[in-house]
Design a protein around this motif. Structure first.
Motif, PDB file in Angstrom:
ATOM      1  N   LEU A  47      20.758 -10.336 -17.201  1.00 43.56           N
ATOM      2  CA  LEU A  47      19.678 -10.967 -16.438  1.00 43.56           C
ATOM      3  C   LEU A  47      18.738  -9.901 -15.900  1.00 43.56           C
ATOM      4  N   LEU A  48      17.456 -10.065 -16.162  1.00 41.16           N
ATOM      5  CA  LEU A  48      16.420  -9.199 -15.602  1.00 41.16           C
ATOM      6  C   LEU A  48      15.550 -10.053 -14.692  1.00 41.16           C
ATOM      7  N   ASN A  49      15.816 -10.002 -13.400  1.00 46.02           N
ATOM      8  CA  ASN A  49      15.067 -10.788 -12.422  1.00 46.02           C
ATOM      9  C   ASN A  49      14.085  -9.865 -11.726  1.00 46.02           C
ATOM     10  N   VAL A  50      12.848  -9.902 -12.161  1.00 45.35           N
ATOM     11  CA  VAL A  50      11.833  -8.989 -11.641  1.00 45.35           C
ATOM     12  C   VAL A  50      11.469  -9.406 -10.230  1.00 45.35           C
ATOM     13  N   ASP A  51      11.433  -8.437  -9.326  1.00 43.39           N
ATOM     14  CA  ASP A  51      11.106  -8.719  -7.934  1.00 43.39           C
ATOM     15  C   ASP A  51       9.732  -9.371  -7.814  1.00 43.39           C
ATOM     16  N   GLN A  52       9.679 -10.501  -7.093  1.00 44.43           N
ATOM     17  CA  GLN A  52       8.441 -11.267  -6.962  1.00 44.43           C
ATOM     18  C   GLN A  52       7.315 -10.443  -6.353  1.00 44.43           C
ATOM     19  N   GLN A  53       7.626  -9.693  -5.294  1.00 47.82           N
ATOM     20  CA  GLN A  53       6.584  -8.943  -4.624  1.00 47.82           C
ATOM     21  C   GLN A  53       6.014  -7.855  -5.521  1.00 47.82           C
ATOM     22  N   ALA A  54       6.881  -7.231  -6.329  1.00 50.34           N
ATOM     23  CA  ALA A  54       6.395  -6.196  -7.243  1.00 50.34           C
ATOM     24  C   ALA A  54       5.419  -6.785  -8.241  1.00 50.34           C
ATOM     25  N   ALA A  55       5.715  -7.999  -8.720  1.00 53.92           N
ATOM     26  CA  ALA A  55       4.825  -8.642  -9.676  1.00 53.92           C
ATOM     27  C   ALA A  55       3.509  -9.020  -9.021  1.00 53.92           C
ATOM     28  N   ASP A  56       3.545  -9.429  -7.747  1.00 51.06           N
ATOM     29  CA  ASP A  56       2.318  -9.785  -7.042  1.00 51.06           C
ATOM     30  C   ASP A  56       1.439  -8.568  -6.803  1.00 51.06           C
ATOM     31  N   ASP A  57       2.066  -7.443  -6.494  1.00 47.22           N
ATOM     32  CA  ASP A  57       1.316  -6.253  -6.111  1.00 47.22           C
ATOM     33  C   ASP A  57       0.719  -5.511  -7.295  1.00 47.22           C
ATOM     34  N   ALA A  58       1.314  -5.649  -8.465  1.00 45.11           N
ATOM     35  CA  ALA A  58       0.867  -4.869  -9.621  1.00 45.11           C
ATOM     36  C   ALA A  58       0.178  -5.782 -10.624  1.00 45.11           C
ATOM     37  N   ILE A  59      -1.124  -5.914 -10.502  1.00 46.73           N
ATOM     38  CA  ILE A  59      -1.870  -6.821 -11.372  1.00 46.73           C
ATOM     39  C   ILE A  59      -1.724  -6.405 -12.825  1.00 46.73           C
ATOM     40  N   SER A  60      -1.766  -5.122 -13.082  1.00 46.81           N
ATOM     41  CA  SER A  60      -1.664  -4.645 -14.459  1.00 46.81           C
ATOM     42  C   SER A  60      -0.225  -4.676 -14.966  1.00 46.81           C
ATOM     43  N   GLY A  61       0.743  -4.753 -14.044  1.00 44.92           N
ATOM     44  CA  GLY A  61       2.132  -4.887 -14.441  1.00 44.92           C
ATOM     45  C   GLY A  61       2.908  -3.587 -14.532  1.00 44.92           C
ATOM     46  N   GLU A  62       2.338  -2.460 -14.089  1.00 47.34           N
ATOM     47  CA  GLU A  62       3.045  -1.202 -14.270  1.00 47.34           C
ATOM     48  C   GLU A  62       4.352  -1.148 -13.486  1.00 47.34           C
ATOM     49  N   ALA A  63       4.359  -1.598 -12.230  1.00 49.78           N
ATOM     50  CA  ALA A  63       5.567  -1.512 -11.411  1.00 49.78           C
ATOM     51  C   ALA A  63       6.698  -2.367 -11.969  1.00 49.78           C
ATOM     52  N   PRO A  64       6.478  -3.668 -12.263  1.00 57.79           N
ATOM     53  CA  PRO A  64       7.556  -4.453 -12.869  1.00 57.79           C
ATOM     54  C   PRO A  64       7.983  -3.917 -14.234  1.00 57.79           C
ATOM     55  N   LEU A  65       7.044  -3.399 -15.000  1.00 58.69           N
ATOM     56  CA  LEU A  65       7.387  -2.877 -16.320  1.00 58.69           C
ATOM     57  C   LEU A  65       8.330  -1.686 -16.219  1.00 58.69           C
ATOM     58  N   ALA A  66       8.137  -0.859 -15.200  1.00 58.99           N
ATOM     59  CA  ALA A  66       9.039   0.275 -15.018  1.00 58.99           C
ATOM     60  C   ALA A  66      10.452  -0.210 -14.767  1.00 58.99           C
ATOM     61  N   THR A  67      10.571  -1.285 -13.972  1.00 52.62           N
ATOM     62  CA  THR A  67      11.888  -1.863 -13.710  1.00 52.62           C
ATOM     63  C   THR A  67      12.506  -2.426 -14.981  1.00 52.62           C
TER      64      THR A  67
END
Length: 202
Positions: A28-48
């Motif tokens: 299971l890869l549950n990406v943190d909601q706040q990280a997805a909200d903060d990174a419009i381009s997606g770099e932070a969630p993509l690193a995770t």
């Protein structure tokens, strides 16, 4: 199998993704909601995501939940997963009947521990409602600031519709209609996946 489970707020995606991954033996890869909200381009969630996919447990497949939330994020995600040889096979978009969805969103509360929004849920037991995701206590959210529920749902629906169109053109879209009965919803997703696998080699 590599899956991406998507749906509107109030659909119960976090819990469905967790239990689907457990029953299918997938990571299971549950990406943190706040990280997805903060990174419009997606770099932070993509690193995770890419870091987690380096785990050997991901070799047998995974269920991704919480990302992408927009078309640019979807395109960025596809490029990143292609580079590491882990593109997902299907985007499973789960849709709940509108009336039930609106009632759930109106009664939503925030988890005191993980921060996720969840509907008031007691599992038939007395006491305070518990988070569907982690089981912690739910607290009343403020309704005084920001857009109302209808605006939030409408915005989320626009983004989800764009994602559906994007994945449909790639023949990677699986739409699943659910009723709001959790076990029945989970079985419905499993049956839809089995049907898709019979007709398409995945």
């Amino acid at each position: 199998m590599r899956l991406n489970l998507l749906g509107l707020p109030g659909t119960g995606i976090a819990r469905l993704a967790r239990e689907l991954s457990q029953s299918a033996g997938l990571m299971l890869l549950n990406v943190d909601q706040q990280a997805a909200d903060d990174a419009i381009s997606g770099e932070a969630p993509l690193a995770t995501i890419t870091r987690e996919l380096a785990d050997t447990a991901a070799r047998d497949g995974f269920v991704l939940q919480g990302f992408p939330q927009s078309l640019p994020q979807a395109q960025t995600l596809d490029r990143a997963l292609a580079m590491i040889g882990q593109p997902f096979h299907l985007a499973v978009i789960v849709r709940l009947e509108t009336g039930i969805l609106r009632r759930r969103v109106r009664s939503s509360r925030q988890c005191s521990q993980c921060g996720e929004l969840s509907t008031a849920y007691t599992d038939g037991a007395p006491g305070k409602p518990a988070c569907l995701d982690c089981g912690a206590e739910l607290t009343e959210g403020s309704q005084d600031d920001g857009p109302d529920d209808e605006d939030l749902l409408a915005a989320a629906e626009r983004h989800l519709s764009r994602l559906a169109k994007y994945y449909r053109t790639q023949n990677r879209l699986l739409n699943v209609d659910i009723t709001g009965e959790h076990q029945a919803d989970l079985d419905c997703i499993k049956n839809a996946l089995q049907t898709r696998m019979r007709h398409h080699q995945i």
